[in-house]
Scaffold this motif. Structure first.
Motif, PDB file in Angstrom:
ATOM      1  N   ILE A  59       0.848  -1.194   0.000  1.00 55.56           N
ATOM      2  CA  ILE A  59       0.000   0.000   0.000  1.00 55.56           C
ATOM      3  C   ILE A  59       0.884   1.245   0.000  1.00 55.56           C
ATOM      4  N   SER A  60       0.627   2.108  -0.956  1.00 56.07           N
ATOM      5  CA  SER A  60       1.364   3.363  -1.082  1.00 56.07           C
ATOM      6  C   SER A  60       0.598   4.476  -0.370  1.00 56.07           C
ATOM      7  N   VAL A  61       1.349   5.373   0.270  1.00 55.99           N
ATOM      8  CA  VAL A  61       0.750   6.481   1.017  1.00 55.99           C
ATOM      9  C   VAL A  61       1.344   7.790   0.510  1.00 55.99           C
ATOM     10  N   GLU A  62       0.487   8.717   0.117  1.00 58.05           N
ATOM     11  CA  GLU A  62       0.923  10.048  -0.292  1.00 58.05           C
ATOM     12  C   GLU A  62       0.035  11.070   0.406  1.00 58.05           C
ATOM     13  N   THR A  63       0.641  12.173   0.845  1.00 56.40           N
ATOM     14  CA  THR A  63      -0.108  13.198   1.563  1.00 56.40           C
ATOM     15  C   THR A  63       0.108  14.555   0.908  1.00 56.40           C
ATOM     16  N   LEU A  64      -0.967  15.300   0.737  1.00 49.73           N
ATOM     17  CA  LEU A  64      -0.899  16.660   0.218  1.00 49.73           C
ATOM     18  C   LEU A  64      -1.902  17.514   0.978  1.00 49.73           C
ATOM     19  N   ASN A  65      -1.385  18.499   1.684  1.00 47.60           N
ATOM     20  CA  ASN A  65      -2.217  19.413   2.484  1.00 47.60           C
ATOM     21  C   ASN A  65      -3.126  18.675   3.460  1.00 47.60           C
ATOM     22  N   VAL A  68      -4.689  12.394   2.704  1.00 53.12           N
ATOM     23  CA  VAL A  68      -3.868  11.216   2.471  1.00 53.12           C
ATOM     24  C   VAL A  68      -4.519  10.350   1.405  1.00 53.12           C
ATOM     25  N   GLN A  69      -3.733   9.979   0.403  1.00 53.83           N
ATOM     26  CA  GLN A  69      -4.205   9.081  -0.641  1.00 53.83           C
ATOM     27  C   GLN A  69      -3.546   7.725  -0.455  1.00 53.83           C
ATOM     28  N   LEU A  70      -4.382   6.707  -0.358  1.00 49.15           N
ATOM     29  CA  LEU A  70      -3.921   5.327  -0.256  1.00 49.15           C
ATOM     30  C   LEU A  70      -4.115   4.661  -1.606  1.00 49.15           C
ATOM     31  N   SER A  71      -3.102   3.959  -2.063  1.00 49.80           N
ATOM     32  CA  SER A  71      -3.222   3.228  -3.321  1.00 49.80           C
ATOM     33  C   SER A  71      -2.408   1.943  -3.217  1.00 49.80           C
ATOM     34  N   GLY A  72      -2.660   1.043  -4.130  1.00 48.86           N
ATOM     35  CA  GLY A  72      -1.986  -0.244  -4.112  1.00 48.86           C
ATOM     36  C   GLY A  72      -3.006  -1.361  -4.049  1.00 48.86           C
ATOM     37  N   PHE A  73      -2.561  -2.488  -3.496  1.00 49.22           N
ATOM     38  CA  PHE A  73      -3.415  -3.672  -3.494  1.00 49.22           C
ATOM     39  C   PHE A  73      -3.579  -4.247  -2.095  1.00 49.22           C
ATOM     40  N   ALA A  74      -4.797  -4.718  -1.814  1.00 50.89           N
ATOM     41  CA  ALA A  74      -5.111  -5.392  -0.558  1.00 50.89           C
ATOM     42  C   ALA A  74      -5.617  -6.789  -0.885  1.00 50.89           C
ATOM     43  N   LYS A  75      -5.444  -7.693   0.063  1.00 50.94           N
ATOM     44  CA  LYS A  75      -5.883  -9.073  -0.137  1.00 50.94           C
ATOM     45  C   LYS A  75      -7.362  -9.255   0.156  1.00 50.94           C
ATOM     46  N   SER A  76      -7.963  -8.292   0.893  1.00 48.11           N
ATOM     47  CA  SER A  76      -9.379  -8.401   1.247  1.00 48.11           C
ATOM     48  C   SER A  76      -9.963  -7.017   1.502  1.00 48.11           C
ATOM     49  N   LYS A  80      -8.392  -3.478   3.335  1.00 43.42           N
ATOM     50  CA  LYS A  80      -8.592  -2.146   2.770  1.00 43.42           C
ATOM     51  C   LYS A  80      -9.205  -1.203   3.810  1.00 43.42           C
ATOM     52  N   MET A  81     -10.240  -1.676   4.500  1.00 40.57           N
ATOM     53  CA  MET A  81     -10.902  -0.848   5.521  1.00 40.57           C
ATOM     54  C   MET A  81      -9.993  -0.595   6.723  1.00 40.57           C
ATOM     55  N   GLN A  82      -9.206  -1.596   7.109  1.00 41.86           N
ATOM     56  CA  GLN A  82      -8.279  -1.421   8.232  1.00 41.86           C
ATOM     57  C   GLN A  82      -7.240  -0.355   7.895  1.00 41.86           C
ATOM     58  N   ALA A  83      -6.737  -0.367   6.663  1.00 38.91           N
ATOM     59  CA  ALA A  83      -5.775   0.652   6.241  1.00 38.91           C
ATOM     60  C   ALA A  83      -6.400   2.048   6.315  1.00 38.91           C
ATOM     61  N   GLU A  84      -7.642   2.160   5.889  1.00 38.50           N
ATOM     62  CA  GLU A  84      -8.331   3.454   5.959  1.00 38.50           C
ATOM     63  C   GLU A  84      -8.556   3.884   7.405  1.00 38.50           C
ATOM     64  N   ASN A  85      -8.970   2.955   8.264  1.00 39.22           N
ATOM     65  CA  ASN A  85      -9.198   3.283   9.674  1.00 39.22           C
ATOM     66  C   ASN A  85      -7.917   3.721  10.367  1.00 39.22           C
ATOM     67  N   ASP A  99      -7.900   4.614  -2.542  1.00 39.96           N
ATOM     68  CA  ASP A  99      -7.890   4.053  -3.894  1.00 39.96           C
ATOM     69  C   ASP A  99      -7.274   2.658  -3.923  1.00 39.96           C
ATOM     70  N   ILE A 100      -7.314   1.975  -2.809  1.00 40.39           N
ATOM     71  CA  ILE A 100      -6.762   0.616  -2.727  1.00 40.39           C
ATOM     72  C   ILE A 100      -7.677  -0.319  -3.494  1.00 40.39           C
ATOM     73  N   VAL A 101      -7.071  -1.202  -4.271  1.00 38.70           N
ATOM     74  CA  VAL A 101      -7.813  -2.202  -5.046  1.00 38.70           C
ATOM     75  C   VAL A 101      -7.696  -3.534  -4.350  1.00 38.70           C
ATOM     76  N   VAL A 102      -8.841  -4.204  -4.148  1.00 33.14           N
ATOM     77  CA  VAL A 102      -8.838  -5.531  -3.514  1.00 33.14           C
ATOM     78  C   VAL A 102      -8.549  -6.560  -4.594  1.00 33.14           C
ATOM     79  N   ARG A 103      -7.462  -7.291  -4.358  1.00 35.62           N
ATOM     80  CA  ARG A 103      -7.059  -8.330  -5.307  1.00 35.62           C
ATOM     81  C   ARG A 103      -6.613  -9.557  -4.517  1.00 35.62           C
ATOM     82  N   PRO A 104      -7.436 -10.616  -4.537  1.00 30.73           N
ATOM     83  CA  PRO A 104      -7.109 -11.807  -3.739  1.00 30.73           C
ATOM     84  C   PRO A 104      -5.866 -12.551  -4.204  1.00 30.73           C
TER      85      PRO A 104
END
Length: 104
Positions: A59-65, A68-76, A80-85, A99-104
């Motif tokens: 999971i990639s993390v970028e911050t502007l002002n 925070v934008q999350l991107s990359g891949f999650a297994k479930s 994805k929700m845990q990363a957001e929380n 913007d995390i994509v779930v990919r098993p």
């Protein structure tokens, strides 16, 4: 006359450099805001490393002002929700764009 023109040009160039010296290349962000964003990004990534359910490497993390934008891949969806929380609970975060994509 050439000396006065060269001096005026040097003064104008100096004022331009000083006026834009604190600007950072990412949008209209100031140097202080850039440091704050870098600190926020580092804090989120550190929390990802501590949490065993979130893959910090995927999971990639970028911050502007403060956003925070999350991107990359999650297994479930749970990952994805845990990363957001985790991100939302981090100091300095104003908003999260997940913007995390779930990919098993």
């Amino acid at each position: 006359m050439k000396y006065a023109r060269a001096l005026a040009f040097a003064a104008l160039a100096g004022i331009t450099i000083i006026g834009t010296g604190c600007a950072v290349g990412r949008g209209q962000e100031t140097a202080g805001a850039y440091v704050d964003d870098a600190t926020t990004t580092a804090a989120v990534k550190a929390k990802f490393v501590e949490d065993k359910t979130v893959s910090a490497m995927a999971i990639s993390v970028e911050t502007l002002n403060g956003t925070v934008q999350l991107s990359g891949f999650a297994k479930s969806s749970a990952e994805k929700m845990q990363a957001e929380n985790i991100t939302r609970s981090t100091k300095g975060v104003r908003a999260v764009r997940n913007d995390i994509v779930v990919r098993p």
